[in-house]
Design a protein around this motif. Structure first.
Motif, PDB file in Angstrom:
ATOM      1  N   PRO A 126     -42.812  18.996  31.439  1.00  0.00           N
ATOM      2  CA  PRO A 126     -42.856  19.725  32.667  1.00  0.00           C
ATOM      3  C   PRO A 126     -44.136  20.683  32.756  1.00  0.00           C
ATOM      4  O   PRO A 126     -44.614  21.104  31.480  1.00  0.00           O
ATOM      5  CB  PRO A 126     -41.689  20.351  33.099  1.00  0.00           C
ATOM      6  CG  PRO A 126     -40.946  20.903  31.541  1.00  0.00           C
ATOM      7  CD  PRO A 126     -41.432  19.505  30.590  1.00  0.00           C
ATOM      8  N   PRO A 162     -42.606  16.810  36.047  1.00  0.00           N
ATOM      9  CA  PRO A 162     -41.922  17.823  36.995  1.00  0.00           C
ATOM     10  C   PRO A 162     -42.396  19.123  36.832  1.00  0.00           C
ATOM     11  O   PRO A 162     -43.280  19.595  36.072  1.00  0.00           O
ATOM     12  CB  PRO A 162     -40.695  17.401  36.101  1.00  0.00           C
ATOM     13  CG  PRO A 162     -41.128  16.935  34.688  1.00  0.00           C
ATOM     14  CD  PRO A 162     -42.055  16.155  34.979  1.00  0.00           C
ATOM     15  N   ARG A 181     -41.214  23.143  36.490  1.00  0.00           N
ATOM     16  CA  ARG A 181     -40.104  24.149  36.042  1.00  0.00           C
ATOM     17  C   ARG A 181     -40.522  25.506  36.149  1.00  0.00           C
ATOM     18  O   ARG A 181     -41.452  25.891  35.761  1.00  0.00           O
ATOM     19  CB  ARG A 181     -39.759  23.847  34.271  1.00  0.00           C
ATOM     20  CG  ARG A 181     -38.729  24.527  33.765  1.00  0.00           C
ATOM     21  CD  ARG A 181     -38.477  24.143  32.428  1.00  0.00           C
ATOM     22  NE  ARG A 181     -37.601  25.128  31.561  1.00  0.00           N
ATOM     23  CZ  ARG A 181     -36.389  25.394  31.720  1.00  0.00           C
ATOM     24  NH1 ARG A 181     -35.649  24.559  32.899  1.00  0.00           N
ATOM     25  NH2 ARG A 181     -35.766  26.204  30.961  1.00  0.00           N
ATOM     26  N   GLU A 193     -31.667  34.870  40.431  1.00  0.00           N
ATOM     27  CA  GLU A 193     -31.421  33.496  40.657  1.00  0.00           C
ATOM     28  C   GLU A 193     -31.915  33.203  42.353  1.00  0.00           C
ATOM     29  O   GLU A 193     -32.209  31.976  42.795  1.00  0.00           O
ATOM     30  CB  GLU A 193     -29.918  33.454  40.953  1.00  0.00           C
ATOM     31  CG  GLU A 193     -29.524  33.310  39.526  1.00  0.00           C
ATOM     32  CD  GLU A 193     -27.896  33.382  39.280  1.00  0.00           C
ATOM     33  OE1 GLU A 193     -27.281  33.548  40.186  1.00  0.00           O
ATOM     34  OE2 GLU A 193     -27.333  33.085  38.147  1.00  0.00           O
ATOM     35  N   ALA A 215     -38.218  27.633  44.391  1.00  0.00           N
ATOM     36  CA  ALA A 215     -37.976  26.257  44.407  1.00  0.00           C
ATOM     37  C   ALA A 215     -38.210  25.706  45.729  1.00  0.00           C
ATOM     38  O   ALA A 215     -38.712  24.507  45.974  1.00  0.00           O
ATOM     39  CB  ALA A 215     -36.855  25.915  43.846  1.00  0.00           C
ATOM     40  N   LYS A 222     -40.540  16.955  41.438  1.00  0.00           N
ATOM     41  CA  LYS A 222     -39.156  17.367  40.919  1.00  0.00           C
ATOM     42  C   LYS A 222     -39.132  18.732  40.453  1.00  0.00           C
ATOM     43  O   LYS A 222     -40.011  19.046  39.646  1.00  0.00           O
ATOM     44  CB  LYS A 222     -38.978  16.275  39.985  1.00  0.00           C
ATOM     45  CG  LYS A 222     -37.594  16.264  38.934  1.00  0.00           C
ATOM     46  CD  LYS A 222     -37.335  15.352  38.116  1.00  0.00           C
ATOM     47  CE  LYS A 222     -35.950  15.620  37.577  1.00  0.00           C
ATOM     48  NZ  LYS A 222     -35.744  14.655  36.559  1.00  0.00           N
ATOM     49  N   VAL A 223     -38.284  19.605  40.998  1.00  0.00           N
ATOM     50  CA  VAL A 223     -38.214  20.936  40.492  1.00  0.00           C
ATOM     51  C   VAL A 223     -36.955  21.218  39.693  1.00  0.00           C
ATOM     52  O   VAL A 223     -35.854  20.700  40.220  1.00  0.00           O
ATOM     53  CB  VAL A 223     -38.337  21.811  41.701  1.00  0.00           C
ATOM     54  CG1 VAL A 223     -38.420  23.172  41.360  1.00  0.00           C
ATOM     55  CG2 VAL A 223     -39.695  21.539  42.672  1.00  0.00           C
ATOM     56  N   SER A 224     -37.012  21.983  38.706  1.00  0.00           N
ATOM     57  CA  SER A 224     -35.939  22.494  38.182  1.00  0.00           C
ATOM     58  C   SER A 224     -36.279  24.117  37.667  1.00  0.00           C
ATOM     59  O   SER A 224     -37.392  24.531  37.873  1.00  0.00           O
ATOM     60  CB  SER A 224     -35.604  21.974  36.645  1.00  0.00           C
ATOM     61  OG  SER A 224     -36.791  22.045  36.003  1.00  0.00           O
ATOM     62  N   THR A 225     -35.031  25.062  37.769  1.00  0.00           N
ATOM     63  CA  THR A 225     -35.310  26.273  37.738  1.00  0.00           C
ATOM     64  C   THR A 225     -34.182  26.746  36.524  1.00  0.00           C
ATOM     65  O   THR A 225     -33.414  26.156  36.066  1.00  0.00           O
ATOM     66  CB  THR A 225     -34.831  26.915  38.832  1.00  0.00           C
ATOM     67  OG1 THR A 225     -33.464  26.908  39.355  1.00  0.00           O
ATOM     68  CG2 THR A 225     -35.354  26.432  40.227  1.00  0.00           C
ATOM     69  N   ASP A 226     -34.674  28.112  35.938  1.00  0.00           N
ATOM     70  CA  ASP A 226     -33.921  28.505  35.051  1.00  0.00           C
ATOM     71  C   ASP A 226     -34.290  30.155  34.974  1.00  0.00           C
ATOM     72  O   ASP A 226     -34.971  30.622  35.075  1.00  0.00           O
ATOM     73  CB  ASP A 226     -34.178  28.447  33.497  1.00  0.00           C
ATOM     74  CG  ASP A 226     -32.972  28.230  32.639  1.00  0.00           C
ATOM     75  OD1 ASP A 226     -32.006  29.023  32.894  1.00  0.00           O
ATOM     76  OD2 ASP A 226     -33.041  27.701  31.625  1.00  0.00           O
ATOM     77  N   GLU A 265     -40.797  28.235  25.893  1.00  0.00           N
ATOM     78  CA  GLU A 265     -41.025  27.486  27.027  1.00  0.00           C
ATOM     79  C   GLU A 265     -42.191  26.597  26.830  1.00  0.00           C
ATOM     80  O   GLU A 265     -42.051  25.313  27.081  1.00  0.00           O
ATOM     81  CB  GLU A 265     -40.908  28.138  28.425  1.00  0.00           C
ATOM     82  CG  GLU A 265     -39.690  28.693  28.856  1.00  0.00           C
ATOM     83  CD  GLU A 265     -38.580  27.543  29.424  1.00  0.00           C
ATOM     84  OE1 GLU A 265     -39.228  26.383  29.819  1.00  0.00           O
ATOM     85  OE2 GLU A 265     -37.390  27.644  29.379  1.00  0.00           O
TER      86      GLU A 265
END
Length: 290
Positions: free
Chosen positions: A7, A35, A37, A66, A73, A84-88, A101
């Motif tokens: 990503p 993607p 992130r 959060e 996002a 395509k998105v992811s989060t943390d 990371e």
């Protein structure tokens, strides 16, 4: 995970610079076909302990974090519907989290909060630490230009060519970016004529050596990316000043950074350190480990 699936990571904190970084990275992720992130890191547990937020059962800063990554996002999805998105959310020091990371990232994108007025825009400590230690290329969105148009709309890419493997790594990255964006690539090698040259060496000799170094660094990239409009340029002057000058009308400035195994401190040369603090456009720092 293969290299093509890694990503593009963005450090977010809810600030306007980090939101601009999300916009820029969303466009870049689409160009690369990878993607996105989004990561928020903070040591809220150190300050809040286990005191929960009202009616939530989690620390209030965790709830805020959060919310920040969720908003980022949504912004990325509005910017590029197909990404395509992811989060943390990570409860640790931002620089440590982002460097970790970087081990599983194609690149890492960061905004920077500059100062205005009589004080020059200086890079924040987190961005500087990440650029100095990351395992992947780090793109810091410097400059005051409107970056909302995305990485593909800002003209040519400039790469500062240093001697050795770090210079070649920077050129390879820059050539790939130029091909993705369909923009010219200008490879720049600075040279200086000593005030008291040994053996009567002429300025022309130093310029010729600079041209030879430049050609050696770009030859592989030129073969691998034949469709890129590659322009070679040697300029007399201090490398830091030369690169700052060309950054004024560039879309991206690319520089290399040598990483030495087991070394401590900021692993950035003086030239890279200088352009990170003062460049007028986004800067990509490309590491090479020895």
């Amino acid at each position: 995970m293969s290299a093509v699936d890694l990503p593009l990571v963005v450090g977010v904190d809810g600030s306007e610079p980090s939101l601009r970084a999300v916009d820029w990275a969303a466009d870049e992720a689409v160009l690369r076909g990878v993607p996105l992130r989004l990561v928020y890191a903070s040591l809220w547990e150190r300050y809040e302990g286990t005191s929960p937020a009202q009616d939530v059962g989690r620390p209030s800063e965790q709830v805020m974090a959060e919310d920040i990554v969720a908003a980022a996002a949504r912004r990325a999805a509005r910017r590029q519907a197909g990404v395509k998105v992811s989060t943390d959310v990570l409860p640790e020091e931002p620089e440590y989290a982002l460097v970790r990371e970087s081990r599983e990232a194609s690149a890492l994108v960061m905004g920077t909060r500059g100062r205005t007025g009589m004080v020059e825009m200086l890079l924040g400590s987190v961005s500087l630490a990440v650029a100095a230690h990351a395992d992947c290329p780090v793109i810091v969105l410097r400059g005051t230009q409107d970056q909302r148009g995305g990485p593909e709309t800002h003209g040519r890419i400039v790469v500062g060519v240093a001697e050795g493997p770090a210079g070649s790594a920077a050129v390879r990255f820059a050539a790939a970016e130029a091909e993705l964006r369909g923009v010219p690539l200008e490879a720049v090698r600075a040279w200086r004529h000593p005030a008291h040259p040994a053996g009567g060496e002429s300025a022309r000799l130093h310029e010729e050596r600079a041209a030879e170094t430049l050609e050696a660094a770009v030859s592989e990239a030129a073969e691998q990316h034949p469709g890129v409009d590659l322009r070679r340029r040697t300029v007399e002057g201090h490398a830091r000043r030369v690169l700052l000058d060309v950054s004024r009308d560039a879309g991206l400035l690319v520089v290399g950074a040598q990483r030495t195994q087991g070394a401590f401190g900021l692993q950035l040369g003086r030239v890279t350190h200088g352009v990170l603090h003062h460049a007028a456009c986004p800067v990509a720092v490309v590491p090479h480990r020895s």
